[in-house]
Write an enzyme that holds these catalytic residues in place. Structure first.
Site: not given
Lengths: 442, 442
Positions: B136, B197, B220, B243, B265, B268, B333-334, B367, B421, B426
């Site tokens: 995506y 979709q 999003n 981020s 950062q 963004h 994250e960073h 990046d 068990e 088994h």
């Protein structure tokens, strides 16, 4: 006499084969809105009320007669006592299984690595364990000590310091083998709570239950829905569907063996799925006859009968090539290659959770003690996921250590791309590292 | 003059420090019921109506003037044309980035392995790629060609045969750099669809869109909610939050550099988070002064200003040990280790997505082009998850091939545990494989 409704018979040459197979394989794990809303309310309750919510919900759902949360904590001494109280044969079997599971999983440990480029820039990957893992163990009739070993041992091999187990005790019932397995596997803390409330407690923490980083282990629809809901707050293993087996046989294995292998899956629960694929029609009749003969001798006959009638199948294929196609289409959780030369099949198997090779390797050996994990991707998810393993309890951090020369060169590339994305602070941050006296390199 | 409201200032010695930090870090990714229901309806629609639903929804949400689904398919020749039409500098930068990303990710490829036990039993693990991956790519202003490289290249390195990309084109707007990156990365098919979709189409397939095994890439709240909903039907990468960066500095880096790293950062989006940790109070004043000086020079000043005021922080710690604690608590994250000897810090960093080491290694280099992936765990999920990598596009199958002797020995252990068990089919399946003439071994 063969019971005609014992198990579904299909052949790839049937006109409606694809439709029938799709129908048999169909499994929708989506929970309804009612369950979702109930689970959301439970999670909110545990986040707000902590231990008190756990106590109230446990009294209600598990019919446990506790008056303070302390009664829902099992001390390690209790685990040890369970272990020491086991009959000798069970303790030895548990030990042997644990030892073999540990040995296999040690092969999965990832190592950190790095490499240095010509200009001195170092790139790499650092491997670290999770701090804390949570293991959900179902209570009551589906309490499986083997699952405790299979979930806890990979975490310990990965280096997880604290393994927290939750196990509901419906009606106050405790399973000694489960507690013994927890001791054997090195579980650090046990709480006798279950359901969505236990998942919420592990995800968010309460006064007594420490929050964990990842929750693994099977559970009912409430547990599965809660795991899906807290995914992101913590890691989760997978949303498990019913267990399934695909046996591929060339017709040379004892049909009683194959029948019992199918039963070992069908006896799990009514939704479990056992499928045999063969290009030998006579053999399929023999297996069906064995099934008819042996089914009445099973302790869990009723469950197996329902499972086989609803979801079981004997599928006749034209040849080996079609059997391979069937494997990759079904992407089975358990694949038994009950054939003469299973090694020759391997390179063609694209999707399977675990592959049991040869006539002697029945699934049950892997379920308990061969070594590999028995927590496997179900319902075709072997197309994209893997058995539970040490990897689930380790994570990677990327390492980037640029030399001044490396940063200067890379800065030029980063600047062009960042400006192409209109992220000019990115570009300027990179440009600060470009050495203006260096020749422009590309 | 320093703007007092530019960025939050905290010190670990503040009385309310923990509460303020928790508040700054808080991020709830849970979508509301309205979004959930809208997404469920869209998924149901795509499952039922296929291409026609995609066409209708794309016309509606993306204001695209297409009259047949064929118009939503981008031929590979269009990608090639975009690539060839790029300015020389951009094409070279894209090529260099792609080449470095490929080289790094090739280090991540897993190999199959097996080992043989004394009795001839073979245990192992077979690695296979996913058949088909879906990527995506957000459209419009957040269309990042670097993300195309970072998502598609690991899939190709893993051996995925078909990489399917979806990218919405709001108002019909196509990003040439995104298409060029798709060509460079070897993407196999592109559809100009987006939103829930597109996720539904990739998960379930339509007449024209092939269903994939895993969906990766940012989006999003509708995309994230749809990914969560189809998880299980297909694999997904993660539910990404905004981020963030944590810069740890000993006070010896140029404050302008550190300020710009924080801006890279903050630019963004308004929810992005930039945090500086230092034990040097004077230096923090210098950085704040640099920020005040440089902020008005940013193209994306308004976004950065909002992000810094709402979620940014300069945190004063007592010493290096407290800086390490802050790293592991935030699990960024960073992480930029803008310090003299970053190697010495590594063994103490338990949780971080990517670690940028030394004063010259700004996040922007990673990046775009250093090599490691820029798809990283956000919002503290580095506690349990890893950068996107080749591992996300490969899976493991366990291998178990018991010799007759091995099956006989293991069968005894499995039998004891299975009977413990109450899973007697088994047990009996395992017992068939016990050689009655062999001496009982334990």
């Amino acid at each position: 006499m063969t019971d005609v409704s014992l198990v579904n018979r299909l052949a790839t040459t049937d006109a409606n084969f694809n439709k029938r197979l799709d129908h048999l394989l169909a499994w929708d794990s989506v929970s309804n809105h009612e369950v979702q809303h109930a689970v959301e309310a439970i999670i909110a309750d545990v986040r707000q009320q902590g231990d008190q919510a756990l106590l109230t919900l446990t009294r209600k759902f598990d019919r446990v007669d506790a008056t303070s949360f302390a009664e829902l904590i099992l001390p390690k001494s209790r685990l040890k006592a369970a272990y020491e109280g086991l009959p000798e044969a069970q303790r030895q079997a548990l030990e042997k299984a644990a030892s073999r599971i540990k040995t296999y999983h040690e092969h999965q440990k990832q190592s950190s690595w790095e490499y240095t480029e010509a200009d001195g820039t170092v790139l790499g990957q650092q491997i670290t364990p999770l701090d804390r893992a949570g293991i959900y163990v179902p209570g009551g009739k589906a309490a499986y000590p083997s699952s405790v070993l299979m979930n806890a041992i990979p975490a310990k091999v990965a280096g997880v310091k604290e393994v927290i187990m939750v196990v509901p005790t419906p009606g106050g019932e405790l399973n000694e083998l489960v507690l013994a397995a927890a001791w054997q596997a090195g579980v650090d803390q046990v709480f006798t709570i279950g359901g969505a409330q236990a998942v919420a407690a592990l995800a968010y923490g309460t006064e007594s239950v420490p929050h964990v980083d990842k929750i693994v282990g099977p559970g009912n629809i409430f547990v599965a829905t809660a795991k899906r809901a807290v995914f992101g707050q913590v890691g989760i293993d997978m949303i498990a569907g019913p267990s399934e087996i695909l046996v591929v046989c060339d017709g040379q294995t004892d049909p009683d063996w194959v029948a019992m292998d199918l039963f070992s899956q069908a006896e799990h629960d009514e939704d479990a799925q056992a499928i045999l694929v063969s290009w030998n029609a006579d053999f399929m009749d023999q297996v069906e006859a064995s099934m008819a003969k042996l089914l009445p001798t099973l302790e869990r006959e009723a469950i197996a009968r329902t499972s086989l009638a609803n979801r079981g199948a004997l599928i006749h294929v034209q040849d080996q090539a079609e059997a391979v196609k069937m494997i990759n289409r079904i992407a089975p959780e358990h694949l038994e290659l009950s054939v003469e030369d299973p090694q020759a099949w391997l390179s063609q198997v694209r999707h399977a959770g675990a592959i049991f090779m040869g006539r002697h390797t029945c699934e049950a050996l892997g379920d308990y003690c061969a070594g590999p994990n028995h927590v496997l991707p179900t319902s075709g998810t072997a197309r994209f996921s893997s058995p539970l393993g040490v990897q689930d309890f380790q994570k990677r951090s990327s390492l980037i250590f640029c030399s001044p020369e490396g940063a200067s060169t890379l800065g030029q590339t980063a600047s062009v791309l960042a400006r192409g994305e209109s992220l000019t602070a990115h570009a300027r941050s990179a440009e600060y590292r470009i050495d203006p006296t260096a020749e422009v390199s590309k």
